[in-house]
Design a protein around this motif. Structure first.
Motif, PDB file in Angstrom:
ATOM      1  N   ASP A 140       0.859  -1.191   0.000  1.00 12.74           N
ATOM      2  CA  ASP A 140       0.000   0.000   0.000  1.00 12.74           C
ATOM      3  C   ASP A 140       0.894   1.239   0.000  1.00 12.74           C
ATOM      4  O   ASP A 140       1.435   1.627   1.032  1.00 12.74           O
ATOM      5  CB  ASP A 140      -0.920  -0.004   1.221  1.00 12.74           C
ATOM      6  N   TRP A 141       1.019   1.859  -1.168  1.00 14.79           N
ATOM      7  CA  TRP A 141       1.913   2.997  -1.345  1.00 14.79           C
ATOM      8  C   TRP A 141       1.326   4.296  -0.782  1.00 14.79           C
ATOM      9  O   TRP A 141       1.993   5.328  -0.810  1.00 14.79           O
ATOM     10  CB  TRP A 141       2.272   3.159  -2.819  1.00 14.79           C
ATOM     11  N   THR A 142       0.110   4.250  -0.267  1.00 13.10           N
ATOM     12  CA  THR A 142      -0.479   5.456   0.321  1.00 13.10           C
ATOM     13  C   THR A 142      -0.352   5.468   1.845  1.00 13.10           C
ATOM     14  O   THR A 142      -0.633   6.475   2.476  1.00 13.10           O
ATOM     15  CB  THR A 142      -1.967   5.579  -0.057  1.00 13.10           C
ATOM     16  N   LYS A 143       0.063   4.369   2.419  1.00 16.95           N
ATOM     17  CA  LYS A 143       0.202   4.275   3.877  1.00 16.95           C
ATOM     18  C   LYS A 143       1.560   4.843   4.306  1.00 16.95           C
ATOM     19  O   LYS A 143       2.575   4.564   3.684  1.00 16.95           O
ATOM     20  CB  LYS A 143       0.077   2.810   4.308  1.00 16.95           C
ATOM     21  N   ARG A 144       1.531   5.650   5.355  1.00 13.77           N
ATOM     22  CA  ARG A 144       2.752   6.263   5.868  1.00 13.77           C
ATOM     23  C   ARG A 144       2.985   5.834   7.301  1.00 13.77           C
ATOM     24  O   ARG A 144       2.023   5.600   8.024  1.00 13.77           O
ATOM     25  CB  ARG A 144       2.681   7.793   5.791  1.00 13.77           C
ATOM     26  N   PRO A 145       4.226   5.713   7.754  1.00  4.57           N
ATOM     27  CA  PRO A 145       5.453   6.011   7.025  1.00  4.57           C
ATOM     28  C   PRO A 145       5.811   4.887   6.037  1.00  4.57           C
ATOM     29  O   PRO A 145       5.435   3.732   6.249  1.00  4.57           O
ATOM     30  CB  PRO A 145       6.513   6.122   8.126  1.00  4.57           C
ATOM     31  N   LEU A 146       6.540   5.252   4.997  1.00  2.00           N
ATOM     32  CA  LEU A 146       7.055   4.255   4.055  1.00  2.00           C
ATOM     33  C   LEU A 146       8.221   3.525   4.714  1.00  2.00           C
ATOM     34  O   LEU A 146       9.035   4.134   5.409  1.00  2.00           O
ATOM     35  CB  LEU A 146       7.511   4.935   2.768  1.00  2.00           C
ATOM     36  N   ARG A 147       8.275   2.229   4.502  1.00  5.16           N
ATOM     37  CA  ARG A 147       9.342   1.420   5.077  1.00  5.16           C
ATOM     38  C   ARG A 147      10.595   1.480   4.190  1.00  5.16           C
ATOM     39  O   ARG A 147      10.493   1.674   2.971  1.00  5.16           O
ATOM     40  CB  ARG A 147       8.874  -0.026   5.235  1.00  5.16           C
ATOM     41  N   PRO A 148      11.788   1.290   4.764  1.00  7.03           N
ATOM     42  CA  PRO A 148      13.023   1.309   3.965  1.00  7.03           C
ATOM     43  C   PRO A 148      12.980   0.341   2.787  1.00  7.03           C
ATOM     44  O   PRO A 148      13.440   0.674   1.690  1.00  7.03           O
ATOM     45  CB  PRO A 148      14.109   0.917   4.976  1.00  7.03           C
TER      46      PRO A 148
END
Length: 195
Positions: A140-148
């Protein structure tokens, strides 16, 4: 795991990147988005690479990607992507006009006998002998924070596009097939395609 690339999330960072992109003279681009449960695609990140750097732009953190649009519409700055139909649609919607100077590393190998829709990982293995991981495809590219690991994955999708394009372009020129590819690629710049 390699160190993650820079994540640009402020207007100042985006403007500085766009200045560097103009100076670089060409770029590779890709997007990660969510479209499964939405009327239109929800852009999560935009990945960009030049010969000197690769970064990830946090499209959710920025109110606008407007500084990027003049670069993408400058026909003197080639824009390389892979299987970029959906990416091109997203940018045509956001910009109100298509990207100019498009080169698609999925179209180019079709004229070299690699098949009509060769995947990025297969292409990079065949052309550059590079392996990339495709383990974050359904994240899910809209969920934050983005993981490394998401950022590393996003960078990998653009990091090798310029060398792959260069390698295939040389063979296309050698075999006198470049005009065929150019004709096919210009269809991506037709505004009617995105209406």
């Amino acid at each position: 795991m390699p160190a993650p690339p820079p994540l640009l999330s402020t207007p100042a960072e985006l403007r500085a990147l766009c200045s560097r992109l103009k100076d670089a003279g060409r770029l590779a681009i890709d997007t990660e988005f969510v479209w499964e449960r939405t009327y239109r695609p929800v852009l999560g990140v935009v990945q960009v690479a030049t010969d000197d750097e690769a970064v990830v732009i946090d499209a959710k953190a920025l109110e606008s990607l407007d500084p990027l649009f003049p670069v993408l519409h400058d026909s003197k700055i080639p824009v390389i992507l892979h299987g970029g139909g959906q990416d091109l649609e997203i940018f045509a919607l956001l910009m109100g006009e298509p990207i100019s100077g498009v080169f698609d590393t999925q179209v180019e190998p079709a004229f070299l006998g690699y098949g009509l829709q060769v995947g990025l990982s297969t292409l990079l293995e065949r052309v550059l002998r590079v392996r990339i991981r495709k383990d974050q495809t359904y994240t899910d590219w809209t969920k934050r924070p983005l993981r490394p690991e998401q950022l590393v994955y996003a960078r990998e999708d653009v990091l090798h596009l310029l060398p792959a394009h260069d390698s295939m372009r040389a063979i296309l020129v050698e075999r006198d097939r470049e005009p065929w590819v150019t004709e096919e690629l210009r269809r991506f710049e037709d505004p009617a395609r995105y209406q």
